[in-house]
Design an enzyme around this catalytic site. Sequence first.
Site, PDB file in Angstrom:
ATOM      1  N   THR A  19       0.903  -1.124   0.000  1.00 54.89           N
ATOM      2  CA  THR A  19       0.000   0.000   0.000  1.00 54.89           C
ATOM      3  C   THR A  19       0.946   1.178   0.000  1.00 54.89           C
ATOM      4  O   THR A  19       2.146   0.994   0.096  1.00 54.89           O
ATOM      5  CB  THR A  19      -0.867  -0.133   1.282  1.00 54.89           C
ATOM      6  OG1 THR A  19      -1.681  -1.275   1.132  1.00 54.89           O
ATOM      7  CG2 THR A  19      -1.708   1.060   1.584  1.00 54.89           C
TER       8      THR A  19
ATOM      9  N   THR B 239      -3.997   1.934  -2.275  1.00 56.03           N
ATOM     10  CA  THR B 239      -3.514   0.547  -2.343  1.00 56.03           C
ATOM     11  C   THR B 239      -4.007  -0.193  -3.579  1.00 56.03           C
ATOM     12  O   THR B 239      -5.085   0.096  -4.100  1.00 56.03           O
ATOM     13  CB  THR B 239      -3.968  -0.212  -1.069  1.00 56.03           C
ATOM     14  OG1 THR B 239      -3.430  -1.518  -1.088  1.00 56.03           O
ATOM     15  CG2 THR B 239      -5.469  -0.283  -0.922  1.00 56.03           C
TER      16      THR B 239
ATOM     17  N   ASN C 144      -3.524  -3.444  -2.898  1.00 55.31           N
ATOM     18  CA  ASN C 144      -3.512  -4.552  -1.953  1.00 55.31           C
ATOM     19  C   ASN C 144      -2.154  -5.233  -1.955  1.00 55.31           C
ATOM     20  O   ASN C 144      -1.253  -4.804  -1.258  1.00 55.31           O
ATOM     21  CB  ASN C 144      -4.663  -5.527  -2.169  1.00 55.31           C
ATOM     22  CG  ASN C 144      -4.874  -6.396  -0.927  1.00 55.31           C
ATOM     23  OD1 ASN C 144      -4.450  -6.003   0.159  1.00 55.31           O
ATOM     24  ND2 ASN C 144      -5.502  -7.530  -1.060  1.00 55.31           N
TER      25      ASN C 144
ATOM     26  N   SER D 280     -10.799  -2.566   5.473  1.00 53.00           N
ATOM     27  CA  SER D 280      -9.395  -2.174   5.308  1.00 53.00           C
ATOM     28  C   SER D 280      -8.744  -1.981   6.670  1.00 53.00           C
ATOM     29  O   SER D 280      -9.426  -1.948   7.703  1.00 53.00           O
ATOM     30  CB  SER D 280      -9.361  -0.864   4.517  1.00 53.00           C
ATOM     31  OG  SER D 280      -8.072  -0.322   4.514  1.00 53.00           O
ATOM     32  N   SER D 281      -7.433  -1.832   6.655  1.00 51.77           N
ATOM     33  CA  SER D 281      -6.700  -1.453   7.873  1.00 51.77           C
ATOM     34  C   SER D 281      -6.060  -0.075   7.724  1.00 51.77           C
ATOM     35  O   SER D 281      -5.375   0.390   8.635  1.00 51.77           O
ATOM     36  CB  SER D 281      -5.580  -2.454   8.147  1.00 51.77           C
ATOM     37  OG  SER D 281      -6.114  -3.701   8.439  1.00 51.77           O
TER      38      SER D 281
HETATM   39  N1  GLY Z   1      -5.284  -3.615   1.310  1.00 54.03           N
HETATM   40  C1  GLY Z   1      -4.788  -3.075   2.504  1.00 54.03           C
HETATM   41  C2  GLY Z   1      -5.844  -2.431   3.335  1.00 54.03           C
HETATM   42  O1  GLY Z   1      -6.807  -1.941   2.782  1.00 54.03           O
HETATM   43  O2  GLY Z   1      -5.741  -2.397   4.522  1.00 54.03           O
END
Ligand code: GLY
Length: 564
Positions: free
Chosen positions: A376, A394, A396, A447-448
């Site tokens: 990301t 991102t 991903n 997401s994070s």
């Molecule tokens: N793909 C990483 C996130 O959205 O956290």
Amino acid sequence: MKKLFLLIGFLFCSTSVLFAQYTDYNTVKEVSVKNKGVVVSAFPLASEVGAKILHQGGNAFDASIATQYALAVVYPQAGNIGGGGFMVARTDKNKKFVVDFRETAPSKSDIDMYLDADGHADTELSQYGRLAAGVPGAVAGLFEMHQYANLPMAQLIQPAIDLAEKGYALTQDQADLFNRYKDNFVSLNENSIPFVKSTPWKADDILIQKDLAQTLKIIQKKGRKGFYEGHTAELIVKEMKRGNGIISLADLKNYKVIEREPLIFDYKGNEVVTMPLPSSGGILLAQMLRMTAMDGLEDKQLNSPEAVQLIVEAERRAFADRAEYMGDPDFIKDQTQMLISKAYLKKRFANYNPHKATPSSDVGDIITPQSEAKETTHISVLDKEGNAVSVTTTLNGNFGSMVMVSDAGFLLNNEMDDFSVKPGVPNMFGALGGKANAIAPQKRMLSSMVPTVILKDNKPFMVVGTPGGTTIPTSVFQTIVDIIDFDTDVNTAVNAPKFHHQWLPEHVMVEADFPNYTIKALEKKGYTFKKVSKIGRTELILVDKDGSYHAVADGRGDDSVSVE
Ligand code: GLY
């Protein structure tokens, strides 16, 4: 013969002069500056583009848009127009808001789409190839942000077009990355792509991306429709048909950006403005800050056994909640206020025992240790007027689905893997996915990412964010407490060895240079550790007491600061 060589030499030289490839750039890791804006991003050329835009009269929104377009060219492993992300911003008039341009599940998606005939989850399909792609949100997000910008969009896209058309020199890290993924690129793409060549890439090789330049020109001319309708949209759908992809013309045309209220909470007199659902990041950040505050984190030493244990136990409980409660708020009951309330967190932390590790089974039914890929990218921008923009975007995984849209020159994300691909049933590691994050058409995957702006007395104090999948909230959290609780300098906060716990698996991840005495002390209390190479790549701008902007780009990569 000699003449021929001379002629070729002349043509070669004049071509490079004519096309002025971008070979001359420097990585700047730390800057302190007054009365000028700053941009921090994952790649020097992209930060330089943003800083130039500030110099040309753009504000932080202009700079972040131009930087994002540039990253799509010079940082193709994560920068993108085929992915999505989030922006958290505070304007000079103190308006605080979020632009959510997360990808969505295509209308033909369904909860079982990655299960085989025997009901087993096939993560190859959710991680690689056309079926792994969610409907991209990046370009729509950039147009949404543009409402807050000063300069015409065409001007903000032009530097990326130049970079794609004329080419830029790869760093060693990028050359290594292209070589490492060559086989995947070849097997997943029907046509040749610019990241593949017959001989191995090396540092300073020039990467030219003509098709991407062409797509950017179409967006420059036609605006948002240049991506979501017409030629580019048709190329995306044509790419879907080369394999098992399901994104349709209607999915693209109907993609919606959402402007949201940020999640805002107080932390020791600082106003934290951060990302709400569909990212778990902001909730986790609030939970971890509040739980560690209950046990006096500020009285402990940075990376000491006492501090690390407290932080790990807060991370354990927060990540267990992530699995149970979090998903797209348009599809599930949003329990944010309960989850971050002091009353709930007091109860949640009541079984914390400073003498031993809490088993993960004691803080939640063993479900959903969903692990997101780590590629990301984050941009922090603060202009001299006080517009603060924090954007994380991102694809991903590294290079997303690794499928490039033929003739359009950009990669598609593999964001579908951020859904729980199989809720309620153990995967091969004995782990389950949560119902809150199950796949549904048009839903946003959890997401994070946690782009964050922190204000003090209504003025910007910090602009911060990082890539790193599930390590994102823990890295941002640790950077914030390093500064606010442990009183470290900015550079230490960004570059000090980080650690990460996410409830499951049970072990704590630590960077290779993490202090051994802390590991030994905590092993005696029942903790287990696993060394990993890198956690996060934090881009941080801090406003010092004298009003100067102190920016640090993470030392873990090619990340770089640039000044207006
Ligand atoms: N793909 C990483 C996130 O959205 O956290």
